[in-house]
Design an enzyme around this catalytic site. Structure first.
Site, PDB file in Angstrom:
ATOM      1  N   HIS A 149       0.843  -1.182   0.000  1.00 55.57           N
ATOM      2  CA  HIS A 149       0.000   0.000   0.000  1.00 55.57           C
ATOM      3  C   HIS A 149       0.883   1.238   0.000  1.00 55.57           C
ATOM      4  O   HIS A 149       1.891   1.306   0.699  1.00 55.57           O
ATOM      5  CB  HIS A 149      -0.907   0.005   1.230  1.00 55.57           C
ATOM      6  CG  HIS A 149      -2.082   0.921   1.092  1.00 55.57           C
ATOM      7  ND1 HIS A 149      -1.968   2.284   1.227  1.00 55.57           N
ATOM      8  CD2 HIS A 149      -3.384   0.681   0.796  1.00 55.57           C
ATOM      9  CE1 HIS A 149      -3.156   2.842   1.039  1.00 55.57           C
ATOM     10  NE2 HIS A 149      -4.031   1.891   0.770  1.00 55.57           N
ATOM     11  N   HIS A 150       0.493   2.223  -0.808  1.00 55.10           N
ATOM     12  CA  HIS A 150       1.322   3.416  -0.971  1.00 55.10           C
ATOM     13  C   HIS A 150       1.423   4.227   0.322  1.00 55.10           C
ATOM     14  O   HIS A 150       2.334   5.039   0.494  1.00 55.10           O
ATOM     15  CB  HIS A 150       0.752   4.293  -2.096  1.00 55.10           C
ATOM     16  CG  HIS A 150       1.786   5.118  -2.794  1.00 55.10           C
ATOM     17  ND1 HIS A 150       2.737   5.854  -2.133  1.00 55.10           N
ATOM     18  CD2 HIS A 150       2.016   5.321  -4.117  1.00 55.10           C
ATOM     19  CE1 HIS A 150       3.506   6.489  -3.005  1.00 55.10           C
ATOM     20  NE2 HIS A 150       3.091   6.162  -4.218  1.00 55.10           N
ATOM     21  N   ALA A 151       0.501   4.016   1.250  1.00 59.54           N
ATOM     22  CA  ALA A 151       0.550   4.761   2.505  1.00 59.54           C
ATOM     23  C   ALA A 151       1.788   4.420   3.325  1.00 59.54           C
ATOM     24  O   ALA A 151       2.204   5.192   4.186  1.00 59.54           O
ATOM     25  CB  ALA A 151      -0.711   4.492   3.329  1.00 59.54           C
TER      26      ALA A 151
ATOM     27  N   ASN B 245       4.868   9.294   3.351  1.00 62.14           N
ATOM     28  CA  ASN B 245       4.737   9.991   2.079  1.00 62.14           C
ATOM     29  C   ASN B 245       4.950  11.489   2.262  1.00 62.14           C
ATOM     30  O   ASN B 245       4.224  12.132   3.017  1.00 62.14           O
ATOM     31  CB  ASN B 245       3.349   9.746   1.474  1.00 62.14           C
ATOM     32  CG  ASN B 245       3.219   8.346   0.925  1.00 62.14           C
ATOM     33  OD1 ASN B 245       3.564   8.088  -0.226  1.00 62.14           O
ATOM     34  ND2 ASN B 245       2.740   7.420   1.743  1.00 62.14           N
TER      35      ASN B 245
END
Length: 411
Positions: free
Chosen positions: A119-121, A254
C-alpha cells in the site's frame, strides 16, 4: 490513498534462492516500523499506525510456475500477465499491507523475478529507494555496502541563484518574477482542484465513475549514456532525487510534492523541438515555488480538516489531469539484494484515476521506462514503448548529427 498501491518488479541476475532472500528480508524489514504496523481507526474516525507482530509466511507468495500459453510460451508475457493480475487482487489490511511475490522463471532480462506489492501509505518512492540502497551491497564487492549516489549539483533557478553582480534592480526583478510565477502556478493548481480539467484526448480516461479496471505494467531499458548525451547537448540540468543511501536520510511515509506541467500534443519536423519545448517549461517552473507552497498548503489543510480534505485534493488533481510522471535516481552501480545480483528495477503504481502513468527509474548505466496502462483504453500498449524507443533513437540521431558539425572541446 485508500486504493493506491505500489508494484515494484525487481529482476534478479541469478536463479532464486528463497531461504537466503527470506533471511535477508527478515533482517532488513525489522528496521522499518512501517512494515511492522497496521492502520486502525480511532472512535473519532482518525486513522493511525499501530505496531503488530509480523508473520513472514503471510507476506511471502511463492509462484512455482507461471501458466504459459502452449502456442506462445513467452515468459516475459507470462510475468506481465501475473503483474497485471495483482492490480485486481484485494489486500488483507488486518496485517501490514505489503507482500513479496517470488517468480522463479527466466525472462529475457532476468533469471528470476521478485515483486513487491504494498500500500502506498507505507512509503513514497524516495523512502523505498533509500531502503533499497541501504539494504543492498555492491555487486562488484559484496563485502562492502552499496556506495550512495553522488550529491546533487547546485540547483538552478531564481531561488537558488546568488544576488547578481549587475545591480540591485535585477536582483529585485528576479524575486518579483519568482513571486509572480508562484502566484500564477498556485492559482492554476487551485483551479485544477476545483474545476479546471484537461480536454479529453486519447490519453485521458473518460470513465471516472466506473470501478477500478486492471492495469498492465510494461517496461523497457534504455541507455543512460544516450539520455545524458541528449541532456549535455541540449544544456539541460540533472534531476537529482536522492542525496544519501542512509535509512534515516529521508522521512518514512509519504512526503509528496506536486507540480503541474503542460504537455503539448503536436507533430514537429524537428525531433529536438520536443526537448526544447520541455526544457522551456521546466526552466519556467524552476522560477516558481509552486511545489513548496502547494505541499505546505495541503499539509496545513490535512492537519486542520482531516484526511478527507486531503483525499479530496489528491483525488481531484488526479481526476482532472491526464498523465502522472514520476522519476527516481537509483543505485549508480549494480547492487546485490539479499544475496542476489539485481538485473533491473521497475517500480509502478495502480489505483490512480488515470489511464496512463509513466515512471522513470535509473539503475547503473540504464534507465527504465515503466508504463502502467489501462489495457481497455490502450489495447496496443506495447506500441507505446516502441514509440518511446523510436523517439529516443530519432532525438539521439539528430543530436549526434548536429554535434558532428561543431568543433569538439576538451573539457
Amino acid at each position: 490513498m485508500k486504493e493506491l498501491y505500489v508494484v515494484a518488479a525487481i529482476g534478479l541476475a541469478t536463479p532464486l534462492n528463497l531461504p537466503v532472500f527470506r533471511a535477508g528480508l527478515e533482517a532488513q524489514l525489522a528496521r522499518n516500523p512501517y512494515f511492522r504496523s497496521i492502520q486502525v481507526t480511532d472512535k473519532d474516525g482518525t486513522p493511525r499506525w499501530v505496531r503488530t507482530t509480523v508473520n513472514m509466511d503471510n507476506h511471502i507468495v511463492v509462484v512455482p510456475r507461471l501458466e504459459l500459453d502452449e502456442t506462445d510460451a513467452d515468459p516475459d508475457k507470462a510475468v506481465e500477465d501475473y503483474l497485471s493480475s495483482l492490480s485486481t487482487l484485494p489486500m488483507d489490511h488486518t496485517r501490514p499491507p505489503w507482500e513479496f511475490h517470488f517468480l522463479d522463471v527466466r525472462t529475457s532480462e532476468a533469471a528470476s523475478i521478485v515483486v513487491l506489492r504494498m500500500h502506498h501509505a507505507l512509503a513514497d518512492g524516495m523512502s523505498l529507494i533509500t531502503l533499497l540502497v541501504s539494504s543492498s551491497r555492491s555487486a562488484a564487492d559484496p563485502a562492502k555496502p552499496m556506495p550512495v549516489p553522488p550529491p546533487p549539483a547546485r540547483r538552478a533557478g531564481a531561488i537558488y541563484a546568488p544576488p547578481p553582480s549587475t545591480g540591485a534592480l535585477v536582483w529585485i526583478w528576479s524575486y518579483l518574477l519568482l513571486a509572480w510565477h508562484t502566484l500564477v502556478d498556485v492559482a492554476a493548481f487551485v483551479a485544477t482542484i476545483l474545476f479546471l480539467r484537461d480536454p479529453h484526448t486519447l490519453f485521458k480516461r473518460v470513465d471516472n465513475g466506473e470501478p477500478q479496471r486492471p492495469m498492465r505494467f510494461i517496461h523497457r531499458s534504455f541507455s543512460l549514456d544516450d539520455v545524458k548525451f541528449i541532456k549535455n547537448a541540449m544544456n539541460c540540468m540533472d534531476v537529482d532525487m536522492i542525496e544519501s543511501g542512509k535509512s534515516d536520510a529521508v522521512r518514512w511515509g509519504n512526503r509528496l510534492g506536486y507540480i503541474l506541467l503542460p504537455f503539448h500534443l503536436a507533430m514537429r519536423d524537428d525531433p529536438l523541438e520536443y526537448v526544447r519545448k520541455a526544457k522551456r517549461i521546466i526552466d519556467r517552473k524552476k522560477s516558481s515555488l509552486e511545489m513548496i507552497v502547494v505541499h505546505m498548503a495541503i499539509d496545513i489543510t490535512f492537519k486542520i480538516f482531516g484526511p478527507k480534505a486531503g483525499a479530496y485534493i489528491f483525488n481531484n488533481v488526479l481526476r482532472n489531469t491526464t498523465v502522472t510522471f514520476s522519476n527516481l535516481i537509483g543505485p549508480p552501480e549494480q547492487i546485490e539484494l539479499c544475496g542476489h545480483p539485481v538485473a533491473y528495477i521497475a517500480p509502478s503504481v495502480y489505483g490512480l484515476q488515470q489511464a496512463l502513468t509513466v515512471h522513470y527509474q535509473s539503475y547503473s548505466n540504464t534507465i527504465k521506462v515503466i508504463l502502467a496502462v489501462d489495457e481497455a483504453q490502450f489495447p496496443d500498449f506495447r506500441q507505446l514503448l516502441d514509440d518511446f524507443a523510436e523517439s529516443l533513437k530519432l532525438i539521439t540521431k539528430d543530436v549526434a548529427a548536429k554535434a558532428s558539425t561543431k568543433p569538439i572541446k576538451n573539457d
